[in-house]
Design a protein around this motif. Structure first.
Motif, mmCIF file in Angstrom:
data_model
loop_
_atom_site.group_PDB
_atom_site.id
_atom_site.type_symbol
_atom_site.label_atom_id
_atom_site.label_comp_id
_atom_site.label_asym_id
_atom_site.label_seq_id
_atom_site.Cartn_x
_atom_site.Cartn_y
_atom_site.Cartn_z
ATOM 1 N N MET A 1 -10.766 -6.060 10.903
ATOM 2 C CA MET A 1 -9.754 -5.052 11.081
ATOM 3 C C MET A 1 -9.415 -4.655 9.779
ATOM 4 O O MET A 1 -8.461 -3.886 9.271
ATOM 5 N N SER A 2 -9.362 -5.909 8.794
ATOM 6 C CA SER A 2 -8.426 -6.060 7.763
ATOM 7 C C SER A 2 -8.552 -4.792 6.786
ATOM 8 O O SER A 2 -8.127 -4.459 5.964
ATOM 9 N N SER A 3 -9.974 -4.256 6.649
ATOM 10 C CA SER A 3 -10.192 -3.275 5.721
ATOM 11 C C SER A 3 -10.958 -1.937 6.444
ATOM 12 O O SER A 3 -11.728 -1.449 5.790
ATOM 13 N N SER A 4 -10.731 -1.857 7.699
ATOM 14 C CA SER A 4 -11.472 -0.926 8.274
ATOM 15 C C SER A 4 -10.982 0.551 8.176
ATOM 16 O O SER A 4 -9.660 0.793 8.010
ATOM 17 N N GLN A 5 -11.600 1.575 8.759
ATOM 18 C CA GLN A 5 -11.012 2.576 8.836
ATOM 19 C C GLN A 5 -10.163 2.999 9.998
ATOM 20 O O GLN A 5 -9.303 3.872 9.943
ATOM 21 N N LEU A 7 -7.378 1.822 9.966
ATOM 22 C CA LEU A 7 -6.060 1.670 9.413
ATOM 23 C C LEU A 7 -5.741 2.835 8.427
ATOM 24 O O LEU A 7 -4.709 2.844 7.709
ATOM 25 N N GLU A 8 -6.566 3.820 8.353
ATOM 26 C CA GLU A 8 -6.412 4.978 7.516
ATOM 27 C C GLU A 8 -5.608 6.127 8.049
ATOM 28 O O GLU A 8 -5.610 6.271 9.288
ATOM 29 N N ASN A 9 -4.813 6.613 7.285
ATOM 30 C CA ASN A 9 -4.052 7.839 7.811
ATOM 31 C C ASN A 9 -3.073 7.433 8.816
ATOM 32 O O ASN A 9 -3.077 8.137 9.758
ATOM 33 N N PRO A 10 -2.321 6.490 8.731
ATOM 34 C CA PRO A 10 -1.369 6.125 9.645
ATOM 35 C C PRO A 10 -0.267 7.566 10.168
ATOM 36 O O PRO A 10 0.186 7.861 9.091
ATOM 37 N N PRO A 11 0.026 7.608 11.246
ATOM 38 C CA PRO A 11 1.121 8.606 11.660
ATOM 39 C C PRO A 11 2.358 8.230 11.301
ATOM 40 O O PRO A 11 2.773 6.993 11.072
ATOM 41 N N ALA A 48 -4.002 1.939 17.785
ATOM 42 C CA ALA A 48 -3.014 0.843 17.025
ATOM 43 C C ALA A 48 -1.787 1.173 16.533
ATOM 44 O O ALA A 48 -0.907 0.354 16.593
ATOM 45 N N PHE A 49 -1.635 2.417 16.401
ATOM 46 C CA PHE A 49 -0.406 2.810 15.927
ATOM 47 C C PHE A 49 0.623 3.436 17.083
ATOM 48 O O PHE A 49 1.619 3.800 16.860
ATOM 49 N N GLY A 50 0.285 3.281 18.194
ATOM 50 C CA GLY A 50 1.109 3.346 19.401
ATOM 51 C C GLY A 50 1.281 4.641 19.908
ATOM 52 O O GLY A 50 0.983 5.542 19.593
ATOM 53 N N PHE A 51 2.477 4.719 21.062
ATOM 54 C CA PHE A 51 2.527 5.881 21.824
ATOM 55 C C PHE A 51 3.421 6.947 21.370
ATOM 56 O O PHE A 51 3.690 7.917 21.715
ATOM 57 N N HIS A 206 -13.838 8.048 11.343
ATOM 58 C CA HIS A 206 -13.058 7.402 12.451
ATOM 59 C C HIS A 206 -11.706 7.861 12.876
ATOM 60 O O HIS A 206 -10.891 7.888 11.679
ATOM 61 N N GLY A 207 -11.146 8.267 13.796
ATOM 62 C CA GLY A 207 -9.687 8.420 14.105
ATOM 63 C C GLY A 207 -9.413 10.163 13.991
ATOM 64 O O GLY A 207 -8.417 10.472 13.888
ATOM 65 N N TRP A 208 -10.714 10.748 13.720
ATOM 66 C CA TRP A 208 -10.403 12.069 13.431
ATOM 67 C C TRP A 208 -9.691 12.836 14.682
ATOM 68 O O TRP A 208 -9.080 13.997 14.168
#
Length: 239
Positions: A1-5, A7-11, A48-51, A206-208
């Motif tokens: 997970m350390s360099s994965s998509q 973690l991109e564009n955190p809210p 992973a960024f939560g509710f 990923h995460g779109w």
């Protein structure tokens, strides 16, 4: 997970966002929105960024507008992934927030919903939450599942699925590449006792479905298409 998509564009988290309220359900805090007399509920399992992610709550409100009681539990216990903290230990976080524990928590929340009079439950999961929902889909707790750009799930987990399941994947995805999602679709297609499908969205990452830019019309369009696919699946199978 350390360099994965992943973690991109955190809210930018906002505990006050949305039309619903935060309540306790099954021992967890949960964002709850929608008609309180509905007999149908949709559980949304966060990434992973939560509710407290605004786009997740916005989606919950959209689910509620379709007539479902939408429930977004705080499966991370107030401890979302933190990219901006130099002391943050990613590996330790992943061990603490095991998706098997998330699945057990989800079962408790679903039991609490059924105690309130809910008769049918669907579950959708995003990335980390997708790993929770694929486990739920092997149980009798839910009536249908939608897995959106999942984290690391296995063919064995897909083989264990026993409820109508849709997988929405991204064309550009290192974590859940389209080739693997198509393989999962083939596994699900062999299960003639329930309906399933896999859809790969072109040109998205990923995460779109959650971590899109509100000012990017194309990104919003693809996210809304996925949201509609999810809603149509639940309208068909959760009743």
């Amino acid at each position: 997970m350390s360099s994965s998509q992943c973690l991109e564009n955190p809210p930018i988290l906002n505990p006050n966002y949305g039309l619903g309220t935060v309540q306790e359900l099954g021992g967890l805090k949960a964002y709850i929105t929608g008609p309180p007399d509905s007999k149908l509920a949709i559980l949304l399992a966060c990434d992973a960024f939560g509710f407290e992610a605004p786009n997740l709550r916005k989606l919950a409100d959209k689910v509620a507008a379709a007539g479902f009681l939408a429930v977004v539990p705080d499966f991370l216990y107030g401890d979302p992934f933190q990219l901006d903290s130099p002391q943050f230990n990613r590996e330790a976080w992943l061990k603490i927030h095991d998706t098997a524990k998330g699945c057990e928590d989800a079962k408790v929340v679903i039991a609490a919903l059924k105690n309130r009079g809910i008769s049918a439950v669907g579950a959708a999961g995003f990335c980390w939450g997708g790993m929770v929902v694929v486990k739920l889909a092997s149980c009798d707790d839910i009536h249908a599942a939608v897995i959106l750009h999942p984290g690391w799930i296995t063919a064995d987990e897909i083989k264990a699925v026993k409820v109508p399941t849709a997988i929405l994947g991204a064309e550009i995805d290192q974590i859940s590449p389209p080739e693997q999602m198509k393989e999962f679709g083939e596994i699900l297609a062999e299960k003639s006792e329930f309906e399933s499908y896999v859809k790969i969205f072109p040109g998205v990452v990923h995460g779109w479905t959650l971590r899109y830019n509100d000012e990017d019309d194309s990104a919003v369009k693809f996210a809304e298409e996925a949201h509609l696919d999810m809603l149509n699946w639940f309208t068909k199978h959760v009743k």
